[in-house]
Design a protein around this motif. Structure first.
Motif, PDB file in Angstrom:
ATOM      1  N   SER A  68      13.760   9.193  -7.576  1.00 31.85           N
ATOM      2  CA  SER A  68      13.920   7.744  -7.677  1.00 31.85           C
ATOM      3  C   SER A  68      13.032   7.072  -6.636  1.00 31.85           C
ATOM      4  O   SER A  68      12.578   7.705  -5.681  1.00 31.85           O
ATOM      5  N   ARG A  69      12.805   5.780  -6.812  1.00 30.15           N
ATOM      6  CA  ARG A  69      11.998   5.037  -5.841  1.00 30.15           C
ATOM      7  C   ARG A  69      12.647   5.106  -4.456  1.00 30.15           C
ATOM      8  O   ARG A  69      11.955   5.253  -3.443  1.00 30.15           O
ATOM      9  N   THR A  70      13.961   5.012  -4.427  1.00 30.37           N
ATOM     10  CA  THR A  70      14.676   5.073  -3.148  1.00 30.37           C
ATOM     11  C   THR A  70      14.423   6.396  -2.445  1.00 30.37           C
ATOM     12  O   THR A  70      14.197   6.440  -1.223  1.00 30.37           O
ATOM     13  N   GLU A  73      10.770   6.421  -1.141  1.00 37.15           N
ATOM     14  CA  GLU A  73      10.622   5.528   0.014  1.00 37.15           C
ATOM     15  C   GLU A  73      11.249   6.130   1.258  1.00 37.15           C
ATOM     16  O   GLU A  73      10.698   6.016   2.361  1.00 37.15           O
ATOM     17  N   VAL A  83       4.996   3.453  -1.935  1.00 36.26           N
ATOM     18  CA  VAL A  83       5.075   4.087  -3.250  1.00 36.26           C
ATOM     19  C   VAL A  83       3.986   3.544  -4.179  1.00 36.26           C
ATOM     20  O   VAL A  83       3.334   4.301  -4.911  1.00 36.26           O
ATOM     21  N   ASP A  84       3.788   2.239  -4.137  1.00 41.03           N
ATOM     22  CA  ASP A  84       2.796   1.636  -5.033  1.00 41.03           C
ATOM     23  C   ASP A  84       1.382   2.130  -4.728  1.00 41.03           C
ATOM     24  O   ASP A  84       0.542   2.232  -5.634  1.00 41.03           O
ATOM     25  N   SER A  94       5.197   6.209 -12.664  1.00 45.81           N
ATOM     26  CA  SER A  94       6.552   5.669 -12.789  1.00 45.81           C
ATOM     27  C   SER A  94       7.005   5.708 -14.241  1.00 45.81           C
ATOM     28  O   SER A  94       6.295   5.270 -15.146  1.00 45.81           O
ATOM     29  N   GLY A  98      12.383   7.779 -13.151  1.00 48.58           N
ATOM     30  CA  GLY A  98      11.926   7.962 -11.784  1.00 48.58           C
ATOM     31  C   GLY A  98      10.430   8.169 -11.688  1.00 48.58           C
ATOM     32  O   GLY A  98       9.673   7.834 -12.605  1.00 48.58           O
ATOM     33  N   TYR A  99      10.013   8.753 -10.578  1.00 41.56           N
ATOM     34  CA  TYR A  99       8.595   8.970 -10.297  1.00 41.56           C
ATOM     35  C   TYR A  99       8.253  10.452 -10.479  1.00 41.56           C
ATOM     36  O   TYR A  99       8.944  11.335  -9.961  1.00 41.56           O
TER      37      TYR A  99
END
Length: 424
Positions: A68-70, A73, A83-84, A94, A98-99
Motif C-alpha cells: 500500500s502507499r502507506t 511511505e 512514492v510519486d 500504482s 497497491g504498488y
C-alpha cells in the motif's frame, strides 16, 4: 553538447559508484543501473533513488507482494524522494490493490534461468551465422584498410553494429522488445536491478560498447564487461582527473573546471580521430602526417606517443600506420552488407524461437509483477547475442579480444565514420 553530457554522466557514474561502495557495511542486495542515460537531477534518476540498501530491500519486498502507499511511505521515510518520484522514473506502478514493481528486477533464480536458456539459444544463433560464413568473410575482405582486419571487422560490424545495435532496433520494430521505459528531460532510459548472489561471470559475453562521437568520427570499444576499465578510447578519457578529489565542497567550481577541461579534451580527441583516419589509408612519417592533418609537429609527436602506448598505431622504418580497425566512409558498402545479412539472420531466428523463449521465461519475477515480457527481453537478448558472439570468437569468425594485444583484454577498439551506423 553531446560531449559535455558524456563527461557529466561519467562524473555522476563515479559518484554513484562511490555511494554504493560506502554502503558496503549494509550489504546492498541489488546491483542497479539503467539502459540509456539519465538526467542529472537525483529525483529523476532511478539509480539514485535505489542507492540505499533499505530502498533496495523494499523493492525486493514489493516484488513478493504489492504494498500500500502507506507501507511504501513508511519504508522510505527520511529519504529525499517520495512514492510519486519512484513511479515517475519507472520503478513502481500504482494499481487498485497497491504498488507493484514496474521494471526489470531480477532475483538470483531469474538470472540463472535466463543464463541457462540463453547459452543454448546463443549457440543456436551463432550456428545460423556460421551457415553464411563464406559470404560474410567475402564481404569483410572488401574492407579497404591495409593489413588483414577481416576478423576484427566482423567482430565489430556483425557482433556490435548488427547483433547489438541493429538487433535492439529490429526487436523494437517488430514488437519483440520495448524501447526506453521513460523519457525525462530528453534522456531515454530503462531501469534495471539484479539481486546479488548469482555469481555470473561476464567474461567472454561480448555485448557492451562504449562510444564517444567526435565530429564525424566515433571512438568505440566493444567487448565484455568482465574486465573494466578498458585501456582504449574513449574509456581512457573517461578516467582523467575530473573527479577533483579533495574539492568535494566546490560543486559549481568543479563543474566549471570540468567543462573547460572537456573542451580541450574534445580538441585532442578530434586530432586523434583525424590521425587514425589518415594512418588507416597509408603509412606516413610524423612530418608527412603533420602536413596532412595540419596539426603542429610537437602535438603530432605527443599524439603518436600516446597512440603507440595504447597500441592504436605502430612505427616501422620511420613510418606510422594504424594498428587497430578503422572504418572510413568508403567502407559503407561492406558495412551495410554485413548489417543486412545480420538482420536477415535475426529475423529468421526470432520467428523460429521468440514464442518459445516467452513461454520458457513466463515465470520471471518482473513478469509475475505485470511487467511486459517485451521489456524484460532487452536483458534476455543481451545474453543471447553475447553468447552468440562468444561462440563466433571460439569458431574463429571473430577476432579474439583476449588474444589481440596485451592492452586489450575482453574488448577491441575501433575508430569509425559516424555515417556508417547508428548507436541506439
Amino acid at each position: 553538447m553531446r560531449w559535455i553530457l558524456a563527461i557529466l554522466f561519467f562524473m555522476l557514474f563515479l559518484a554513484s559508484a562511490d555511494a554504493t561502495s560506502a554502503d558496503v557495511g549494509g550489504k546492498p542486495p541489488l546491483s542497479v543501473g539503467v539502459t540509456g542515460s539519465v538526467p542529472a537531477e537525483p529525483l529523476r534518476d532511478p539509480t539514485e533513488i535505489l542507492r540505499s540498501a533499505e530502498t533496495q530491500r523494499l523493492m525486493l519486498a514489493i516484488a513478493q507482494r504489492p504494498h500500500s502507499r502507506t507501507e511504501v511511505e513508511a519504508a522510505i521515510s527520511g529519504q529525499d524522494f517520495g512514492v510519486d518520484d519512484m513511479v515517475a522514473v519507472g520503478l513502481l506502478r500504482s494499481e487498485a490493490d497497491g504498488y507493484w514493481i514496474d521494471f526489470n528486477l531480477l532475483r538470483v533464480q531469474d538470472q540463472l534461468q535466463i543464463l541457462a536458456l540463453a547459452e543454448g539459444l546463443g549457440r543456436n544463433l551463432a550456428a545460423a551465422v556460421l551457415e553464411r560464413r563464406n559470404e560474410l568473410e567475402a564481404v569483410a575482405s572488401r574492407h579497404g584498410q591495409s593489413g588483414d582486419f577481416s576478423a576484427e571487422f566482423l567482430f565489430v560490424v556483425l557482433g556490435c553494429f548488427s547483433l547489438d545495435w541493429d538487433g535492439l532496433d529490429l526487436t523494437e520494430e517488430r514488437g519483440w522488445r520495448l524501447g526506453a521505459q521513460r523519457t525525462i528531460d530528453g534522456h531515454e532510459f530503462t531501469p534495471w536491478a539484479k539481486e546479488r548472489g548469482a555469481e555470473i561471470s561476464l567474461q567472454g559475453l561480448y555485448w557492451g560498447s562504449h562510444n564517444d562521437m567526435v565530429g564525424d568520427t566515433v571512438l568505440t570499444t566493444f567487448g565484455d564487461h568482465h574486465a573494466l576499465p578498458r585501456f582504449g578510447l574513449p574509456d581512457l578519457f573517461w578516467l582523467n582527473s575530473t573527479s577533483f578529489q579533495g574539492l568535494e565542497g566546490l560543486a559549481e567550481e568543479k563543474k566549471a573546471a570540468t567543462l573547460l577541461l572537456a573542451a580541450y579534451e574534445q580538441d585532442v580527441k578530434g586530432d586523434i580521430a583525424q590521425v587514425m583516419m589518415e594512418l588507416s589509408r597509408q603509412a606516413l612519417t610524423a612530418r608527412a602526417l603533420a602536413e596532412r592533418t595540419t596539426i603542429d609537429d610537437d602535438k603530432i609527436g605527443r599524439i603518436l606517443t600516446f597512440l603507440e602506448a595504447a597500441e592504436y598505431v605502430e612505427r616501422k622504418d620511420g613510418f606510422w600506420q594504424a594498428k587497430v580497425l578503422v572504418l572510413r566512409p568508403e567502407d559503407a558498402e561492406p558495412v551495410a552488407a554485413v548489417v543486412a545479412i545480420g538482420r536477415e539472420i535475426m529475423v529468421d531466428w526470432h520467428e523460429a524461437n521468440y514464442s518459445g523463449i516467452r513461454q520458457a521465461l513466463s515465470d520471471l519475477t518482473p513478469i509475475r509483477n505485470g511487467v511486459p515480457f517485451e521489456r524484460v527481453y532487452t536483458e534476455i537478448w543481451h545474453f543471447v547475442f553475447g553468447f552468440a558472439n562468444r561462440t563466433l570468437v571460439e569458431e574463429g569468425l571473430f577476432a579474439n579480444p583476449h588474444a589481440a594485444s596485451r592492452r586489450y583484454r575482453g574488448f577491441l577498439p575501433v575508430v569509425w565514420d559516424a555515417g556508417l551506423a547508428r548507436v541506439p
